[in-house]
Design an enzyme around this catalytic site. Structure first.
Site, short mmCIF file in Angstrom:
data_model
loop_
_atom_site.label_atom_id
_atom_site.label_comp_id
_atom_site.label_asym_id
_atom_site.label_seq_id
_atom_site.Cartn_x
_atom_site.Cartn_y
_atom_site.Cartn_z
N LEU A 65 0.85 -1.20 0.00
CA LEU A 65 0.00 0.00 0.00
C LEU A 65 0.88 1.25 0.00
O LEU A 65 1.79 1.36 0.82
CB LEU A 65 -0.88 0.00 1.26
N HIS A 66 0.62 2.15 -0.94
CA HIS A 66 1.40 3.38 -0.93
C HIS A 66 0.65 4.60 -1.47
O HIS A 66 1.20 5.68 -1.54
CB HIS A 66 2.69 3.20 -1.74
#
Ligand code: UD1
Ligand code: UDP
Length: 373
Positions: free
Chosen positions: A217-218
């Site tokens: 996740l970014h």
């Protein structure tokens, strides 16, 4: 400030060198097959690294593993706000283009380095080719949507990875002669290295359990707001109550996830960002993937790993229609993972019904078009 006489736009259009602009992790994976295909044709080229990503695990490892030639120059731009970073990218690239006088600039994907290079090259009258053109999330709150839309308008050659991308470009008035459906260079890279993704070896080396879910996740919408991160961590812990969760953490979310206690669950494995070979191997061995990455939606489609995309939209709908992807809200994650664990994989095909031209030849097609342009 007016340019010195030797720095005018007229003077920078004469050479035939192709300059590839790369800066962030996904760029390296996409550029590798294009650079390789041009190299085999003996075309003059160089690679300019903007330095948008700079940690060894976000940058140099990809050059080592993918056979990308060491960049001819690294502008060392680094991190900052959008305006700071884009301004620094533009300033550095302008100087570089004036010195190099490229005949063409090739840009990749939708990161700030892509937009900056397209803007600078256009104003110096250097033709721009955009690899991965035409993707649209129709979500203007994403910086990538701004970057890709502007880049496409500035590009004389638009290389599309999927038929709907061709349609979006047509809808926006991009002349049909500029647009080429070529397949997906990110998938070229995956297919080229397929035999190196040894799940048993990785499982042994990292002492991973037989069953696990990979999470990456970014996106700012998921990792920038502490309240959102806190809610997400609760959901990921509910997933980890059912199955081990392995998460190579992108530096953008590192502090927020740590502050929210993600690693406090005994079945959550927090890792540094992985090199490409280890990462794709990790994905290949996963029971499912939870992600907001663009590239990972595509890689899971080919690897036939169920993919839960933690976003309200995707610019890659072909990974849903032809692949293993499904959009999910955070509240849905525990339930969806529990279904996947009993074999309910929301129609994930047993045999890859791959999107058209995702056959490992995109780099070749791009090189052929560039060579004849
Ligand atoms: C960028 C792209 C995004 C892409 C992602 C791939 C833009 C606007 N965003 O997001 O589209 O999906 O790369 O990974 O271009 N940092 C480090 N080390 C690094 C690089 C970054 O610690 O080597 C940290 C810095 O604190 C930095 C933050 O990560 O401020 C964000 O980096 P940045 O390149 O601005 O955006 P990404 O979130 O990585
Ligand atoms: N990737 C990697 N190591 C990681 C996470 C991702 O090598 O720890 C690879 C992944 O396989 C994909 C690319 O990086 O090819 C995508 O990068 P990212 O998710 O950062 O960017 P996006 O595709 O969302 O722009």
């Amino acid at each position: 400030m007016s340019p010195a006489p030797e720095e005018t736009a007229e003077n920078v259009t004469g050479s035939e060198e192709t300059v590839h602009i790369v800066g962030a992790r996904p760029n390296f994976v996409k550029a590798a097959p294009v650079v390789d295909a041009l190299e085999r044709r003996g075309m003059r080229q160089s690679v300019v690294h903007t330095g948008q990503h700079y940690d060894d695990r976000m940058s140099a490892v990809f050059f080592r593993e993918l056979g990308l030639p060491k960049p001819d120059v690294d502008l060392g731009v680094g991190s900052g706000s959008h305006a700071e970073q884009t301004a620094a990218l533009m300033t550095g690239l302008e100087k570089e283009f004036i010195v190099r006088s490229p005949g063409r600039v090739v840009v990749y994907g939708d990161v700030n380095s892509t937009l900056a290079a397209a803007l600078v090259a256009s104003k110096l009258h250097i033709p721009v080719a955009h690899v991965e053109a035409g993707l649209r999330s129709f979500d203007w709150s994403m910086p990538e949507e701004v970057n890709r839309r502007v880049t496409d308008q500035l590009s004389g050659l638009c290389f599309a990875t999927s038929p709907e991308a061709v349609g979006h470009l047509a809808d926006e008035g991009v002349p049909v002669g500029r647009v080429h459906l070529v397949g997906n260079p990110m998938i070229d890279t995956l297919l080229r290295h397929l035999e190196r993704f040894d799940v048993a070896e990785l499982r042994g080396r990292l002492e991973l359990p037989e069953k696990y879910v990979t999470a990456t996740l970014h996106r700012p919408a998921n990792v920038d707001d502490p309240e959102t991160v806190g809610r997400l961590v609760e959901r990921l812990h509910e997933v980890a109550d059912q199955v081990d969760v392995v998460m190579p953490v992108h530096p953008r979310g590192r502090a927020a996830f740590a502050a929210a206690g993600l690693g406090d669950h005994p079945r959550v494995w927090l890792l540094e960002p992985l090199g490409y070979l280890d990462f794709v191997t990790l994905v290949r061995g996963s029971t499912a993937v939870i992600t907001d990455s663009g590239g990972v939606q595509e890689e899971t489609t080919i690897l036939l790993v169920p993919c839960l995309t933690l976003r309200p939209n995707t610019e890659r709908p072909v990974t849903i229609t032809h692949g293993t992807n499904r959009l999910a809200a955070d509240s849905e994650l525990p339930g969806l993972v529990s279904k996947i664990l009993v074999g309910d994989t929301f129609g994930t095909p047993a045999i890859a019904d791959v999107p058209p031209l995702w056959d490992g030849q995109a780099g070749e097609r791009i090189a052929t078009i560039l060579a004849n342009d």
